[in-house]
Design a protein around this motif. Structure first.
Motif, PDB file in Angstrom:
ATOM      1  N   LYS A  17      68.095  72.216  53.830  1.00 54.34           N
ATOM      2  CA  LYS A  17      69.487  72.620  53.490  1.00 54.34           C
ATOM      3  C   LYS A  17      68.912  72.677  56.030  1.00 54.34           C
ATOM      4  O   LYS A  17      70.456  72.288  55.636  1.00 54.34           O
ATOM      5  CB  LYS A  17      68.931  74.563  53.589  1.00 54.34           C
ATOM      6  CG  LYS A  17      69.016  74.098  52.240  1.00 54.34           C
ATOM      7  CD  LYS A  17      68.291  75.985  51.618  1.00 54.34           C
ATOM      8  CE  LYS A  17      69.115  75.966  50.515  1.00 54.34           C
ATOM      9  NZ  LYS A  17      69.205  77.670  49.451  1.00 54.34           N
ATOM     10  N   GLY A  18      68.375  71.934  56.026  1.00 54.21           N
ATOM     11  CA  GLY A  18      69.047  72.453  57.560  1.00 54.21           C
ATOM     12  C   GLY A  18      69.009  71.280  57.979  1.00 54.21           C
ATOM     13  O   GLY A  18      69.853  70.857  59.140  1.00 54.21           O
ATOM     14  N   LYS A  19      68.941  70.369  57.545  1.00 49.11           N
ATOM     15  CA  LYS A  19      69.357  68.803  58.012  1.00 49.11           C
ATOM     16  C   LYS A  19      70.575  68.444  57.544  1.00 49.11           C
ATOM     17  O   LYS A  19      71.257  67.892  58.153  1.00 49.11           O
ATOM     18  CB  LYS A  19      68.425  67.186  57.067  1.00 49.11           C
ATOM     19  CG  LYS A  19      66.452  67.551  57.969  1.00 49.11           C
ATOM     20  CD  LYS A  19      66.718  67.856  59.192  1.00 49.11           C
ATOM     21  CE  LYS A  19      65.431  67.960  60.215  1.00 49.11           C
ATOM     22  NZ  LYS A  19      65.281  68.395  61.503  1.00 49.11           N
ATOM     23  N   VAL A  20      70.452  68.574  56.156  1.00 50.30           N
ATOM     24  CA  VAL A  20      72.102  68.684  55.207  1.00 50.30           C
ATOM     25  C   VAL A  20      73.253  69.425  56.264  1.00 50.30           C
ATOM     26  O   VAL A  20      74.278  68.918  57.037  1.00 50.30           O
ATOM     27  CB  VAL A  20      72.486  69.121  54.370  1.00 50.30           C
ATOM     28  CG1 VAL A  20      73.646  69.371  53.986  1.00 50.30           C
ATOM     29  CG2 VAL A  20      71.337  68.593  53.095  1.00 50.30           C
ATOM     30  N   ARG A  21      73.101  70.809  56.813  1.00 49.09           N
ATOM     31  CA  ARG A  21      73.724  71.605  57.750  1.00 49.09           C
ATOM     32  C   ARG A  21      73.788  70.375  59.292  1.00 49.09           C
ATOM     33  O   ARG A  21      75.083  70.773  59.475  1.00 49.09           O
ATOM     34  CB  ARG A  21      72.534  72.919  58.480  1.00 49.09           C
ATOM     35  CG  ARG A  21      74.191  73.955  58.245  1.00 49.09           C
ATOM     36  CD  ARG A  21      73.059  75.394  58.928  1.00 49.09           C
ATOM     37  NE  ARG A  21      72.688  75.045  57.691  1.00 49.09           N
ATOM     38  CZ  ARG A  21      71.141  75.834  57.821  1.00 49.09           C
ATOM     39  NH1 ARG A  21      69.767  75.471  59.005  1.00 49.09           N
ATOM     40  NH2 ARG A  21      70.217  76.398  56.858  1.00 49.09           N
ATOM     41  N   ILE A  48      72.596  66.417  50.047  1.00 50.82           N
ATOM     42  CA  ILE A  48      74.224  66.335  50.614  1.00 50.82           C
ATOM     43  C   ILE A  48      74.617  66.954  49.277  1.00 50.82           C
ATOM     44  O   ILE A  48      75.077  67.989  49.229  1.00 50.82           O
ATOM     45  CB  ILE A  48      74.896  65.060  51.183  1.00 50.82           C
ATOM     46  CG1 ILE A  48      74.061  64.919  52.852  1.00 50.82           C
ATOM     47  CG2 ILE A  48      76.110  65.615  51.300  1.00 50.82           C
ATOM     48  CD1 ILE A  48      74.671  63.762  53.010  1.00 50.82           C
ATOM     49  N   ARG A  49      74.814  66.337  47.980  1.00 50.04           N
ATOM     50  CA  ARG A  49      75.169  67.432  46.752  1.00 50.04           C
ATOM     51  C   ARG A  49      74.626  68.573  46.675  1.00 50.04           C
ATOM     52  O   ARG A  49      75.477  68.938  46.026  1.00 50.04           O
ATOM     53  CB  ARG A  49      74.859  65.950  45.533  1.00 50.04           C
ATOM     54  CG  ARG A  49      75.815  64.936  45.860  1.00 50.04           C
ATOM     55  CD  ARG A  49      75.877  63.888  44.328  1.00 50.04           C
ATOM     56  NE  ARG A  49      74.420  63.634  44.367  1.00 50.04           N
ATOM     57  CZ  ARG A  49      73.820  62.167  44.640  1.00 50.04           C
ATOM     58  NH1 ARG A  49      74.797  61.685  45.765  1.00 50.04           N
ATOM     59  NH2 ARG A  49      72.947  61.842  43.961  1.00 50.04           N
ATOM     60  N   LYS A  50      73.552  68.446  46.723  1.00 47.19           N
ATOM     61  CA  LYS A  50      72.914  69.986  46.264  1.00 47.19           C
ATOM     62  C   LYS A  50      72.963  70.827  47.268  1.00 47.19           C
ATOM     63  O   LYS A  50      73.730  72.091  47.234  1.00 47.19           O
ATOM     64  CB  LYS A  50      71.666  69.427  45.990  1.00 47.19           C
ATOM     65  CG  LYS A  50      70.905  71.027  45.300  1.00 47.19           C
ATOM     66  CD  LYS A  50      69.298  70.894  45.282  1.00 47.19           C
ATOM     67  CE  LYS A  50      68.931  71.533  44.162  1.00 47.19           C
ATOM     68  NZ  LYS A  50      66.873  71.001  43.514  1.00 47.19           N
TER      69      LYS A  50
END
Length: 119
Positions: A17-21, A48-50
């Motif tokens: 989640k942190g990396k996608v943010r 990313i999709r998740k």
């Protein structure tokens, strides 16, 4: 005999989640993330999709100057290296704790307490 054995790694949900943010905020690209953490870009796109707040939207354009991009990539690589080092040190600390416990059991003395009283 010349084939490489791949390490199986799992990343925590909070890590993903942190990396996608960071991707959503334009701080890093998918390619940079996949290179730094040695994970496939396909896996990153699944994250990313998740987890992306933009999930379901078709496309996002991120504009970043090349000099900023190079600096960001270098800093993120350093962060990844430091995260790995912290993980290794944590394993070492846990090992030493077990050695102290085992040594204390064998000698029937509290080695840790005995050592602390000398300092």
């Amino acid at each position: 005999m010349g084939s490489k054995i791949r390490k199986i790694r799992q990343f925590s949900t909070e890590f993903k989640k942190g990396k996608v943010r960071q991707i959503d905020d334009g701080k890093i690209s998918v390619l940079q993330l996949s290179r730094i953490y040695e994970v496939s870009s396909t896996a990153v796109y699944k994250w990313i999709r998740k987890y992306s707040r933009y999930a379901g939207q078709n496309e996002k354009v991120v504009v970043q100057k090349e000099s900023e991009q190079a600096k960001t990539l270098l800093l993120l690589k350093k962060v990844a290296d430091l995260e790995q080092l912290v993980g290794q040190k944590q394993v070492e600390v846990e090992y030493l704790k077990k050695v102290l416990e085992f040594g204390s059991e064998i000698t029937e003395t509290d080695i840790k307490k005995k050592f602390e009283s000398r300092c």
